[in-house]
Write a protein that holds these residues in place. Structure first.
Motif, PDB file in Angstrom:
ATOM      1  N   THR A  34      -1.553  -5.758  -1.524  1.00  0.00           N
ATOM      2  CA  THR A  34      -2.439  -6.541  -2.379  1.00  0.00           C
ATOM      3  C   THR A  34      -1.608  -7.597  -3.086  1.00  0.00           C
ATOM      4  O   THR A  34      -0.534  -7.297  -3.618  1.00  0.00           O
ATOM      5  N   ARG A  85      -5.919  -9.588  -0.079  1.00  0.00           N
ATOM      6  CA  ARG A  85      -5.334  -8.539   0.750  1.00  0.00           C
ATOM      7  C   ARG A  85      -4.551  -9.224   1.859  1.00  0.00           C
ATOM      8  O   ARG A  85      -4.975 -10.242   2.409  1.00  0.00           O
ATOM      9  N   ASP A 114       0.835  -1.196   0.000  1.00  0.00           N
ATOM     10  CA  ASP A 114       0.000   0.000   0.000  1.00  0.00           C
ATOM     11  C   ASP A 114       0.872   1.249   0.000  1.00  0.00           C
ATOM     12  O   ASP A 114       1.954   1.279   0.606  1.00  0.00           O
TER      13      ASP A 114
END
Length: 461
Positions: A378, A392, A370
């Protein structure tokens, strides 16, 4: 001699009689004409069969992926099967080509309405809502001045495919939000782009013919996938018959669901189908979007520009292909990367769709941290370059520490370079100041010397 003459005369009379029989009855001529018509009719049938074969034999791009299960042909120019949770595409036939969507447009209309309105909001039918209707257009007969609720208007839009109801939804949701019908259309196009759709333009809320109103199978599948977040949509489309009761501002309207794969009494019924919308215009031909759910595996199938009588059969074949050849497999318990600490199933995804004959270990995993540096990432899983699932994840301490050390080293190196750069700048500035000081001293000395010379000259005089 007379005998010979009599025989010749009899022969001539027989020939003449045969000629009169042929032309008098006309039966043989009529039968010959019927045979000719039948031959022409058969030729047209053969032409259609040839056309259907050419469409069926069109390339299926997903069949070109090495090791991918071979999918069936379809009797339409475009088709897709997409996993709703991850966006993985199981079947692809011309999925980015432009086609007219017809009434499956109304699925996007419903999405924007559900996001920007409430079921109890009033919907007033204006002149603009009905003035465009032509004979043959799908309608429940709403009239100018009728007032219903947004919920009732959505039932009319999605079940009866009422074009005036779809227009009224867009116009009233726009007005209730402080805008207008044009604003609602802007939201439709913006929402499509937000979902990843890049090959569509929606010029109205109902799908009636317009050169600037087009879409593609991929974009419609993305829209259909998003609908799984809205149980209200499925409540509407799973209703077989609905009534708008008579009121002071509207007469009674009763209508039925048109999507046959949702109707248990239809021969086209498909037990895993949970939602969808039909569409047809002469230019769009048959269009169909259908959502299905089997054992938690939610798929969306879209067929566009499909020949008459084949849109339901093609959709059934494609769903069967998806459910028979792909297995929904959780990432948790299969991912062994030391960079992954924990799979965050509550954040969506968390699984892959394994093609038949493919193992989890055969997949490629791309880890995308992220931007917020929150310790999450991800995980994108691909097979032969094709996305098959997402997850995730929380990054492992090992990954965080390794990358933290790298970042700190990079930061330290940057600080050192910044310090060196600052030292160099300071030296340059100091040298510049010294030069200026020297110049000023020289000028000062020269000025004093000039003054002394002037005084000496003055004394001489």
């Amino acid at each position: 001699m007379r005998r010979i003459f009599s025989i010749v005369l009899l022969f001539i009379l027989l020939l003449a009689g045969a000629g009169r029989d042929v032309y008098a009855t006309g039966v043989d001529g009529q039968e010959a004409g019927q045979e000719t018509d039948q031959e022409e009719e058969l030729t047209e049938k053969e032409k259609r069969e040839q056309m259907l074969k050419e469409i069926y034999d069109m390339p299926v791009q997903s069949n070109e992926i090495k090791g991918w299960p071979k999918g069936p042909g379809t009797y339409g120019d475009s088709a897709i099967v997409m996993d709703a949770g991850t966006g993985a595409i199981l079947y692809a036939k011309n999925i980015d080509e432009h086609f007219y969507p017809a009434s499956i447009t109304k699925v996007l209309t419903a999405l924007v309405a559900l996001e920007n309105g409430k079921f109890e909001d009033p919907v007033v039918v204006s002149e603009d809502c009905v003035s465009f209707l032509e004979p043959g257009d799908s309608s429940i007969g709403l009239k100018k001045g009728n007032e219903i609720t947004l919920e009732q208007a959505l039932y009319a839009t999605l079940l009866a495919s009422a074009n005036e109801a779809a227009y009224a939804v867009g116009e009233n949701v726009g007005k209730n939000a402080g805008h207008d019908y044009a604003w609602f259309l802007e939201q439709m196009n913006e929402r499509c782009r937000e979902l990843g759709g890049t090959n569509s333009n929606f010029a109205n809320t109902n799908g009636l013919p317009d050169p600037d109103h087009y879409t593609c199978a991929r974009d419609m599948a993305l829209i259909g996938s998003e609908m799984f977040k809205y149980p209200e949509f499925f409540k509407i489309v799973q209703t077989m018959q609905y009534e708008i009761p008579a009121s002071d501002t509207c007469q009674q309207h009763i209508f039925q669901q048109k999507h046959k794969m949702l109707n248990e009494s239809s021969g086209e019924y498909y037990k895993y189908a949970v939602g969808g919308k039909t569409g047809y215009t002469p230019d769009a031909l048959n269009t169909l979007i259908t959502m299905a759910d089997k054992d938690g595996m939610q798929l969306v199938c879209v067929v566009l520009h499909t020949q008459s009588g084949h849109h339901y059969g093609d959709t059934r074949k494609l769903f069967d292909y998806g459910y028979k050849n792909f297995t929904k497999t959780p990432v948790e318990g299969n991912e062994t990367s030391q960079d992954v600490g924990e799979i965050l199933e509550e954040e969506g995804g968390g699984y892959v769709l394994l093609p038949k004959g493919v193992e989890f270990a055969d997949l490629e995993m791309e880890l995308v941290p992220d931007d917020a540096n929150d310790g999450k990432a991800t995980l994108n899983y691909t097979y032969e370059g094709t996305l098959v699932g997402k997850a995730r994840a929380k990054l492992s301490d090992q990954y965080i520490n390794e990358h933290k050390a790298k970042i700190e080293k990079l930061d330290t190196g940057a600080d050192d370079r910044d310090g060196q750069d600052r030292g160099m700048v300071e030296k340059i500035v100091l040298a510049g100041l010294c030069v200026v000081w020297v110049v000023l001293v020289i000028l000062f000395v020269r000025t004093i010397l000039k003054r002394k010379r002037r005084r000496k000259q003055h004394r001489r005089h």
